[in-house]
Design a protein around this motif. Structure first.
Motif, PDB file in Angstrom:
ATOM      1  N   SER A 249      45.650  40.194  48.221  1.00 18.53           N
ATOM      2  CA  SER A 249      44.254  39.787  48.051  1.00 18.53           C
ATOM      3  C   SER A 249      43.291  40.665  48.834  1.00 18.53           C
ATOM      4  O   SER A 249      42.075  40.548  48.677  1.00 18.53           O
ATOM      5  CB  SER A 249      44.087  38.315  48.477  1.00 18.53           C
ATOM      6  OG  SER A 249      44.580  38.105  49.788  1.00 18.53           O
ATOM      7  N   ASP A 250      43.816  41.531  49.687  1.00 19.89           N
ATOM      8  CA  ASP A 250      43.005  42.547  50.365  1.00 19.89           C
ATOM      9  C   ASP A 250      43.931  43.720  50.650  1.00 19.89           C
ATOM     10  O   ASP A 250      45.146  43.546  50.801  1.00 19.89           O
ATOM     11  CB  ASP A 250      42.425  41.999  51.674  1.00 19.89           C
ATOM     12  CG  ASP A 250      41.415  42.957  52.296  1.00 19.89           C
ATOM     13  OD1 ASP A 250      40.833  43.777  51.547  1.00 19.89           O
ATOM     14  OD2 ASP A 250      41.209  42.892  53.515  1.00 19.89           O
ATOM     15  N   HIS A 271      45.596  45.500  44.407  1.00 19.47           N
ATOM     16  CA  HIS A 271      44.581  44.593  44.945  1.00 19.47           C
ATOM     17  C   HIS A 271      44.040  43.711  43.837  1.00 19.47           C
ATOM     18  O   HIS A 271      43.593  44.199  42.792  1.00 19.47           O
ATOM     19  CB  HIS A 271      43.445  45.416  45.570  1.00 19.47           C
ATOM     20  CG  HIS A 271      42.371  44.597  46.201  1.00 19.47           C
ATOM     21  ND1 HIS A 271      41.087  45.064  46.406  1.00 19.47           N
ATOM     22  CD2 HIS A 271      42.388  43.323  46.670  1.00 19.47           C
ATOM     23  CE1 HIS A 271      40.371  44.131  46.979  1.00 19.47           C
ATOM     24  NE2 HIS A 271      41.124  43.058  47.152  1.00 19.47           N
ATOM     25  N   ARG A 273      41.627  39.970  43.166  1.00 17.56           N
ATOM     26  CA  ARG A 273      40.734  38.972  43.757  1.00 17.56           C
ATOM     27  C   ARG A 273      41.093  37.605  43.183  1.00 17.56           C
ATOM     28  O   ARG A 273      41.191  37.443  41.977  1.00 17.56           O
ATOM     29  CB  ARG A 273      39.268  39.295  43.455  1.00 17.56           C
ATOM     30  CG  ARG A 273      38.841  40.637  44.035  1.00 17.56           C
ATOM     31  CD  ARG A 273      37.353  40.860  43.876  1.00 17.56           C
ATOM     32  NE  ARG A 273      36.981  42.213  44.314  1.00 17.56           N
ATOM     33  CZ  ARG A 273      36.785  42.552  45.592  1.00 17.56           C
ATOM     34  NH1 ARG A 273      36.932  41.644  46.523  1.00 17.56           N
ATOM     35  NH2 ARG A 273      36.460  43.784  45.914  1.00 17.56           N
TER      36      ARG A 273
END
Length: 274
Positions: A249-250, A271, A273
């Motif tokens: 998520s990061d 990556h 979101r």
């Protein structure tokens, strides 16, 4: 090793694994070694780590979101490779999703009490895992005469995620955390966090060679192997093309470097979101 990309991938039946960060890649590595060729889907919630300092309610919410992410992309088996989530969110995940779910706590407990040593057991983990008392409760339920000493080690996860594996600072911190367990003369030490195997050599050095170390990620991998052997219908549903997909998520350059260290090989983190 095949690496997939975005959220519109076809839903290939895979083993789904999630962790609060990239520490769960130690569990991925164990499963890849014990089940070579099986397709694996991994999600590391690096944007919201560490889970160990979060409330149980928040960890449960994150665990449900992570599981849904994996299921929507084809996971047919879920492995919670996060002790904080396993200790607080296992029931929520199993009640919400109708599929086999495995976690890292029970397999480690079973391995610890099976050791032919005096039942003086130490546990190190995040604040959330230690505060939950899950290891002590489950050890005592299976072996009432066991003595269990637990120590929270909140700095180890960020140190591992940042790649501080062999620095003097990390050595001093590990020594300080383990000192109370050395004075209790434990014989078995459970690594109650999937990040900790990366520091296993240092931990072994500081706790002493006579202490048997239990790697919870390796233990849950053994449990998945046994389950598939006993449930051939589920085993037949899983793809075995050696396709491995890793989502976070990061993402940072350090995460990428640490991921390579944990998996002991090349890896590409995608990556996404939430």
């Amino acid at each position: 090793m095949g690496i997939g990309g975005g959220a519109n991938e076809s839903h290939i039946p895979m083993i789904g694994i999630f962790d609060s960060g990239i520490g769960g890649l130690t569990t991925v590595r164990a499963i890849m070694q014990k089940l070579p060729g099986y397709d694996i889907l991994y999600y590391g919630d690096t944007a919201r780590m560490p889970y160990g300092s979060k409330s149980p309610e928040t960890v449960r919410q994150y665990a449900l979101e992570n599981t849904r992410f994996l299921v929507e992309r084809g996971a047919r088996i879920i492995v919670i490779a996060c002790n904080s989530a396993a200790s607080t969110a296992m029931d929520a995940v199993t009640q919400t999703f109708d599929l086999p779910v495995f976690e890292v706590v029970n397999p480690a407990v079973e391995a610890a009490i099976a050791a032919p040593l005096p039942p003086r057991i130490g546990v190190i983990g995040t604040r959330a895992t230690i505060a939950s008392g899950v290891y002590e409760a489950r050890i005592k339920a299976l072996q009432p005469n066991a003595t269990v000493h637990s120590v929270p080690c909140p700095l180890l996860v960020p140190l591992v995620e940042e790649g501080w594996l062999d620095t003097p600072e990390t050595t001093r911190i590990v020594k300080k955390y383990l000192h109370p367990l050395k004075t209790k003369q434990i014989r078995t030490l459970i690594l109650g966090c999937t990040h900790y195997p990366i520091l296993k050599e240092l931990i072994q050095k500081k706790i002493g060679k006579s202490v048997r170390i239990i790697d919870s990620g390796s233990c849950v991998a053994d449990t998945v192997v046994r389950y598939l052997a006993q449930n051939p219908q589920m085993d037949a549903r899983l793809e075995k093309n050696g396709e491995h997909r890793f989502f976070v998520s990061d993402i940072t350059a350090q995460f990428q470097r640490s991921a390579r260290t944990m998996l002991q090989g090349p890896i590409h983190l995608t990556h996404v979101r939430m």
